[in-house]
Design an enzyme around this catalytic site. Structure first.
Site, mmCIF file in Angstrom:
data_model
loop_
_atom_site.group_PDB
_atom_site.id
_atom_site.type_symbol
_atom_site.label_atom_id
_atom_site.label_comp_id
_atom_site.label_asym_id
_atom_site.label_seq_id
_atom_site.Cartn_x
_atom_site.Cartn_y
_atom_site.Cartn_z
ATOM 1 N N GLU A 35 54.086 15.815 58.522
ATOM 2 C CA GLU A 35 53.012 14.681 57.876
ATOM 3 C C GLU A 35 54.013 14.077 57.161
ATOM 4 O OE1 GLU A 35 49.449 16.358 56.547
ATOM 5 O OE2 GLU A 35 48.893 14.353 55.499
ATOM 6 N N ARG A 264 55.792 31.599 58.403
ATOM 7 C CA ARG A 264 56.329 30.529 57.693
ATOM 8 C C ARG A 264 57.441 31.181 56.610
ATOM 9 N NH1 ARG A 264 52.672 27.003 56.119
ATOM 10 N NH2 ARG A 264 53.759 26.075 54.357
ATOM 11 N N LYS A 274 53.878 21.320 49.510
ATOM 12 C CA LYS A 274 54.024 19.883 49.187
ATOM 13 C C LYS A 274 53.362 19.228 47.947
ATOM 14 C CE LYS A 274 54.059 18.483 53.722
ATOM 15 N NZ LYS A 274 54.242 17.712 54.695
HETATM 16 P P1 ATP Z 1 52.797 22.068 53.028
HETATM 17 O O1 ATP Z 1 51.777 22.988 53.186
HETATM 18 O O2 ATP Z 1 53.757 22.536 52.184
HETATM 19 O O3 ATP Z 1 52.039 20.907 52.824
HETATM 20 P P2 ATP Z 1 52.808 21.340 55.915
HETATM 21 O O4 ATP Z 1 52.923 22.760 56.787
HETATM 22 O O5 ATP Z 1 51.483 20.965 55.558
HETATM 23 O O6 ATP Z 1 53.654 22.095 54.437
HETATM 24 P P3 ATP Z 1 54.001 19.589 57.678
HETATM 25 O O7 ATP Z 1 54.792 18.267 57.048
HETATM 26 O O8 ATP Z 1 52.711 19.623 58.267
HETATM 27 O O9 ATP Z 1 53.869 20.648 56.227
HETATM 28 O O10 ATP Z 1 54.986 20.528 58.385
HETATM 29 C C1 ATP Z 1 55.634 20.122 59.699
HETATM 30 C C2 ATP Z 1 56.328 21.386 60.225
HETATM 31 O O11 ATP Z 1 56.894 22.314 59.260
HETATM 32 C C3 ATP Z 1 55.016 22.367 60.755
HETATM 33 O O12 ATP Z 1 55.199 22.523 61.962
HETATM 34 C C4 ATP Z 1 55.049 23.504 59.862
HETATM 35 O O13 ATP Z 1 54.539 24.450 60.506
HETATM 36 C C5 ATP Z 1 56.390 23.505 59.598
HETATM 37 N N1 ATP Z 1 56.400 24.380 58.414
HETATM 38 C C6 ATP Z 1 55.912 23.947 57.158
HETATM 39 N N2 ATP Z 1 56.294 24.810 56.098
HETATM 40 C C7 ATP Z 1 56.912 25.740 56.731
HETATM 41 C C8 ATP Z 1 57.721 26.894 56.363
HETATM 42 N N3 ATP Z 1 57.367 27.090 54.854
HETATM 43 N N4 ATP Z 1 58.030 27.654 56.912
HETATM 44 C C9 ATP Z 1 58.265 27.285 58.195
HETATM 45 N N5 ATP Z 1 57.870 26.207 58.899
HETATM 46 C C10 ATP Z 1 56.912 25.472 58.032
HETATM 47 MG MG MG Z 2 50.679 20.351 57.867
#
Ligand code: ATP
Ligand code: MG
Length: 559
Positions: A35, A264, A274
């Site tokens: 995102e 994760r 984030k």
């Molecule tokens: P945050 O919770 O920090 O905002 P998010 O998961 O909402 O992170 P996205 O931009 O939606 O952020 O993530 C893009 C991809 O990266 C998703 O498929 C997510 O599963 C993966 N991802 C995000 N954080 C991690 C992590 N700590 N370990 C592994 N994969 C991750």
């Molecule tokens: Mg997300």
């Protein structure tokens, strides 16, 4: 056809190998779906290495990994993030070829799917407020209550959904919900919201849309639209999978992707959300998303972490179903290993103390040879110029050193790396007794040759020529947080910040080659650690270096 297999097989790779063997798909098509509401962090790197890594491993079969911006929430997204995400993925060594997608380009498709659900009696417009809807959800032990709008006629639903789309209903006054099961044991299946009204400007579609799909509705449709075969996401989406499958089952989709979850990545001494990283930036605790202390990819890059080390770290952590907290020291250890093998050696003095070699002529200049990288003898040697006056490190000299101190003190002998063995003959101090200068005599014939018999010379110290050296700024970075798990701090993660995470030295001295280096030049400052020319602020002639990591390895020690 032979396929190059990764070092470690994990359950996802086993599954894909099985799917290929059974003809479920011809090649895995994966995606990385950020995102654009922040910069990528090391957790994202794990997902990138998995998804793009699979595409590389099966490239010969036609596999590929899409980059998809999941831009369905106009209020938090920004072009700056879209740009930085692409730059970071490329820097990590991966490429989406021409497979770049924006969920916002699929808004018509999502809308058509929603209309079809309504037509089939599987979705309805609920015009209760959010609070009423929440109150009716029930709990894990009690079933939810059906909305009074649940059994509206199809035509009425179509008309009201159209009104939502045209912006005729104010924000918050209506949502589109799936009609599934208010008594489901899975809360996500209790008539989840599919669309909501948002009047914000979208970075791609402007004001064209007044309704936006929810993640759980949009994500499976995005995957299906792009013909993704394996939709890999993190464990917290495990109990969203029945809804993912429901959407695929009931919408007019061109393909049938499957979702699989893995754990994760979390690492100690940092935060990864984030929202929290944005707070650190906005409230000025760091200088920006790419501050070298941030766990972001751009921060690590600016810190001097090699992309190869980040990839290797992600490979070592592996893909499992178990959530854990990985030791930051493992990442640091991987970075250090990579740099130890790859980084050329250079000379810099962080806390300069002048040393005069009194038995050399005033205009003495001699090019001496030093190894470029002792770990890689093939790299050969290079020349640096020794002069009568050199800078040495303040703590390489002691007025009254203990026996175990093998560096310089009155009457003691050390080697200037690549140059003479020198014996300390005296020193000067200021009014407060601080040493301002050290005098020494060179032992003739010791360049490239051992000290004479009977002279103890146990250490070679680093140095920088006084007339040729250039003053530099050096930024010494340490961990941003002093708590192992900042999120666990009872006063919140900000209370766990390390007040000493940055020390700026403005009077360091570096050899001329370093002053001429390009931004991002990475090397070992001999005996000090690994450093990189700052990619934003360093310019040839105005040297600014960041400490990537010190030489000491707490991980190797702990083992
Ligand atoms: P945050 O919770 O920090 O905002 P998010 O998961 O909402 O992170 P996205 O931009 O939606 O952020 O993530 C893009 C991809 O990266 C998703 O498929 C997510 O599963 C993966 N991802 C995000 N954080 C991690 C992590 N700590 N370990 C592994 N994969 C991750
Ligand atoms: Mg997300």
């Amino acid at each position: 056809m032979t396929i190059e297999q990764p070092e470690k097989r994990d359950f996802i790779r086993e599954m894909i190998a099985r799917d290929l063997a059974e003809g479920v798909c011809k090649a895995p098509i994966t995606r990385f779906p950020p995102e654009p509401n922040g910069y990528l962090h090391i957790g994202h790197a794990k997902a990138i290495c998995l998804n793009f890594g699979l595409a590389q491993e099966y490239a010969s079969l036609g596999a590929c990994c899409h980059l998809r911006f999941d831009d369905t929430n106009p209020s938090k997204e920004d072009q700056e993030y879209v740009d930085s995400i692409q730059e970071d993925i490329h820097w990590l060594g991966f490429d989406w070829k021409d497979q770049l997608f924006f969920a916002s380009d699929m808004f018509n498709f999502f809308y058509e799917c929603a209309v079809q659900l309504i037509r089939n009696g599987l979705a309805y417009v609920d015009e209760q407020g959010v609070d009423a809807i929440r109150a009716q959800r029930g709990s894990i032990v009690t079933p939810g209550t059906e909305s009074p709008f649940r059994n509206r006629p199809v035509e009425e639903n179509l008309a009201r959904f159209e009104a939502m789309k045209r912006g005729e209903i104010p924000e918050g006054n209506a949502v589109l919900r799936a009609k599934i099961d208010m008594a489901s044991s899975n809360m996500n299946m209790r008539d989840p919201v599919l669309y909501r009204i948002v009047f914000a400007e979208h970075h791609n579609t402007g004001a064209a849309w007044r309704i936006y799909p929810m993640y759980d509705f949009a994500h499976p449709l995005e995957d299906a639209f792009e013909h993704i075969t394996h939709s890999l996401c993190t464990l917290e989406f495990e109990n969203h999978r029945p809804l993912y499958d429901w959407v695929i089952e009931h919408c007019p989709v061109p393909s049938r992707p499957r979702q699989t979850e893995f754990s994760r990545l979390n690492i100690t001494y940092t935060v990864m959300s984030k929202r929290k990283l944005l707070q650190l930036v906005q409230e000025g605790y760091v200088s920006g998303w790419d501050d070298p202390r941030m766990p972001t990819i751009s921060g690590m890059r600016r810190r001097g972490f090699p992309a190869a080390a980040i990839r290797r770290f992600c490979g070592m952590v592996g893909i499992t179903k178990f959530n854990g907290n990985t030791d930051t020291a493992l990442l640091e250890h991987t970075v250090r290993n990579e740099l130890n093998a790859a980084a050329p050696r250079r000379m810099a003095v962080l806390h300069p103390l002048k040393l005069s070699i009194t038995n050399l002529p005033e205009d003495y200049r001699e090019d001496v040879e030093v190894q470029i990288n002792p770990e890689q003898p093939d790299c050969g040697t290079r020349k640096i110029t020794l002069t009568r006056e050199v800078w040495i490190e303040q703590d390489d000299f002691m007025i009254d050193p203990p026996k175990k101190f093998f560096r310089l003190g009155p009457g003691r002998t050390v080697r200037l790396r690549g140059g003479y063995c020198i014996t300390c003959t005296g020193y000067s101090t200021d009014a407060e007794g601080r040493v301002t200068e050290v005098q020494a005599e060179a032992i003739p014939g010791t360049i490239g040759a051992p000290a004479p018999d009977g002279v103890k010379c146990r250490t070679a110290i680093h140095w920088v020529s006084v007339p040729l050296g250039v003053e530099a700024e050096v930024r010494l970075y340490d961990r941003l947080f002093r708590d192992e798990v900042p999120d666990a701090h009872e006063q919140g993660f900000l209370a766990a910040l390390n007040p000493a995470s940055l020390e700026v030295l403005t009077h360091a001295q570096v050899e001329p080659a370093l002053a001429a280096a390009e931004p991002e030049f990475s090397c070992q400052f001999e005996r000090l650690g690994y450093f990189v020319a700052d990619r934003r602020d360093h310019a040839p002639g105005r040297p600014i270096f960041n400490r990537t990591i010190a030489l000491k390895d707490s991980w190797a020690k702990a083992k």
